[in-house]
Design an enzyme around this catalytic site. Structure first.
Site, mmCIF file in Angstrom:
data_model
loop_
_atom_site.group_PDB
_atom_site.id
_atom_site.type_symbol
_atom_site.label_atom_id
_atom_site.label_comp_id
_atom_site.label_asym_id
_atom_site.label_seq_id
_atom_site.Cartn_x
_atom_site.Cartn_y
_atom_site.Cartn_z
ATOM 1 C CG LEU A 1 -15.644 -15.558 -31.820
ATOM 2 C CD1 LEU A 1 -14.783 -16.416 -30.986
ATOM 3 C CD2 LEU A 1 -16.322 -16.069 -32.954
ATOM 4 C CE1 TYR B 1 -14.235 -12.835 -20.901
ATOM 5 C CE2 TYR B 1 -12.592 -14.416 -20.041
ATOM 6 C CZ TYR B 1 -13.427 -13.240 -20.061
ATOM 7 O OH TYR B 1 -13.414 -12.512 -18.791
ATOM 8 C CE1 TYR C 1 -4.914 -24.153 -33.374
ATOM 9 C CE2 TYR C 1 -6.537 -22.517 -34.197
ATOM 10 C CZ TYR C 1 -5.267 -23.219 -34.311
ATOM 11 O OH TYR C 1 -4.789 -23.325 -35.455
ATOM 12 C CB THR D 1 -7.704 -25.204 -23.106
ATOM 13 O OG1 THR D 1 -6.508 -25.284 -22.193
ATOM 14 C CG2 THR D 1 -8.964 -25.369 -22.714
ATOM 15 C CE1 TYR E 1 -9.950 -20.176 -22.014
ATOM 16 C CE2 TYR E 1 -8.701 -22.151 -20.904
ATOM 17 C CZ TYR E 1 -8.928 -21.399 -22.057
ATOM 18 O OH TYR E 1 -8.131 -21.439 -22.969
ATOM 19 C CE LYS F 1 -11.028 -22.683 -25.819
ATOM 20 N NZ LYS F 1 -10.995 -21.907 -27.203
ATOM 21 C CD1 TRP G 1 0.011 -24.948 -19.466
ATOM 22 C CD2 TRP G 1 2.148 -24.630 -18.767
ATOM 23 N NE1 TRP G 1 0.143 -25.520 -18.316
ATOM 24 C CE2 TRP G 1 1.370 -25.402 -17.704
ATOM 25 C CE3 TRP G 1 3.385 -24.494 -18.470
ATOM 26 C CZ2 TRP G 1 1.986 -25.784 -16.451
ATOM 27 C CZ3 TRP G 1 4.122 -24.785 -17.176
ATOM 28 C CH2 TRP G 1 3.245 -25.463 -16.416
#
Ligand SMILES: NC(=O)c1ccc[n+]([C@@H]2O[C@H](COP(=O)([O-])OP(=O)(O)OC[C@H]3O[C@@H](n4cnc5c(N)ncnc54)[C@H](OP(=O)(O)O)[C@@H]3O)[C@@H](O)[C@H]2O)c1
Length: 298
Positions: free
Chosen positions: A47, A71, A109, A111, A135, A139, A160
């Site tokens: 990626l 990541y 996906y 988060t 992070y 995202k 989670w």
């Protein structure tokens, strides 16, 4: 009957990817892509390298792309922001562009860490985002890149995540329970532990509905962000307690605060996600986190 699909799954050896690999089998021909030397990989996608993404998608011409790769090392991300952005922020846009060319569906996906945690009631998909670290920011940028391309996409925000393989809280607690007499666990971060298998099963259910000739759903109008977690809420300390209760050896557990356990990346104090949209549009409701954990432990 369901028309069998060509599905490109990126990241089949991650927690979610592994479960997707299995749960999507009945839906069509699943081709697995990732980086590295694993013999079973059918295509090489890194990626961090947009050319590898374009090359593989143009060659395989899937009708669905499932991106379970990312990541995911939240603390390490603070030191490697350039690489993190390539994987989590730029690559999703490239995937979305290639899917648009093919009129393919992209399932990606994201988060709960897109939120800052200042809420006291579950976050909906339209609540204001404000990530606290590299992070979460990467995202969020990846989400926006997909949305901006404007193809057919589902962004499933989860939280989670744990499972029977990979690196996660469940396996870490089980290992530490065997090694230590006492464990100190953060008790002031609230979220919803979510079993990777249930994420994958819900994803497969969504795909089956979208392509079912009976429902005649319009993928374009369903495109958007959806929250997908197990129901209920807890904190890491209570989650650990539920895991340890089923362990052979049971160390003493002590609740601590986030301030007692400083980490390079700041995490939201509250990141429970409302799953109402998923339930309203697809009729999917995952069980409560403790029921899911009981099943995973079995
Ligand atoms: N874990 C959580 O608690 C959590 C919470 C909320 C959302 N999510 C999201 O859920 C999704 C799945 O997470 P997960 O927990 O299943 O992740 P994971 O277990 O950490 O797996 C991530 C996968 O991505 C692959 N990957 C990493 N960098 C790559 C690259 N440059 N090119 C190709 N593949 C690469 C990894 O392959 P290698 O083995 O080669 O490294 C690994 O198989 C991610 O989008 C994540 O952001 C996770």
């Amino acid at each position: 009957m369901f028309d069998s699909k060509k599905i490109l799954l990126i990241g089949p050896y991650g927690q979610v990817g592994w479960e997707l690999w299995h749960s999507t089998q009945p839906l069509g021909k699943v081709i697995i892509a990732g980086r590295g030397a694993n013999q079973q990989l059918q295509a090489q996608i890194n990626l961090a390298d947009p050319d590898s993404i374009r090359r593989v998608i143009r060659e395989i011409k899937p009708s669905i792309v499932l991106n379970a790769a990312a990541y995911t090392k939240v603390d390490k991300a603070e030191q490697e922001s350039e690489l993190v952005y390539r994987i989590n922020a730029i690559a999703p846009g490239v995937l979305a562009e290639e899917c648009l060319r093919l009129k393919a569906l992209l399932i990606h996906y994201s988060t709960d860490y897109v939120f800052d945690g200042n809420h006291t009631n579950p976050y909906t998909e339209i609540d204001t985002v404000n990530p606290l670290g590299v992070y979460g920011t990467s995202k969020l940028t990846g989400e926006q890149a997909i949305i901006d391309i404007g193809g057919q996409y589902l962004i499933l925000r989860t939280a989670w995540v744990y499972g029977r393989r990979g690196q996660n809280f469940l396996l870490t607690m089980q290992r530490l329970a065997a090694e230590r007499e006492e464990l100190k666990i953060v008790a002031d971060q609230i979220g919803a532990p979510t079993w990777s298998r249930m994420i994958a099963q819900a994803t497969s259910h969504i795909i089956a509905q979208i392509y079912s000739p009976f429902y005649q759903l319009d993928i374009k109008s369903l495109s958007g962000i959806y929250h997908l977690t197990n129901a209920g809420q807890t904190n890491w300390y209570e989650f650990a307690k539920a895991i340890i209760a089923q362990s052979k050896k049971q160390p003493r557990l002590l609740p601590i605060t986030t301030a007692d356990y400083p980490t390079p990346a700041k995490r939201p104090a509250y990141s429970v996600l409302s799953n109402a949209k998923l339930s309203d549009l697809f009729g999917i409701k995952l069980p409560a986190w403790d029921q899911a954990l009981a099943l995973a432990l079995r």
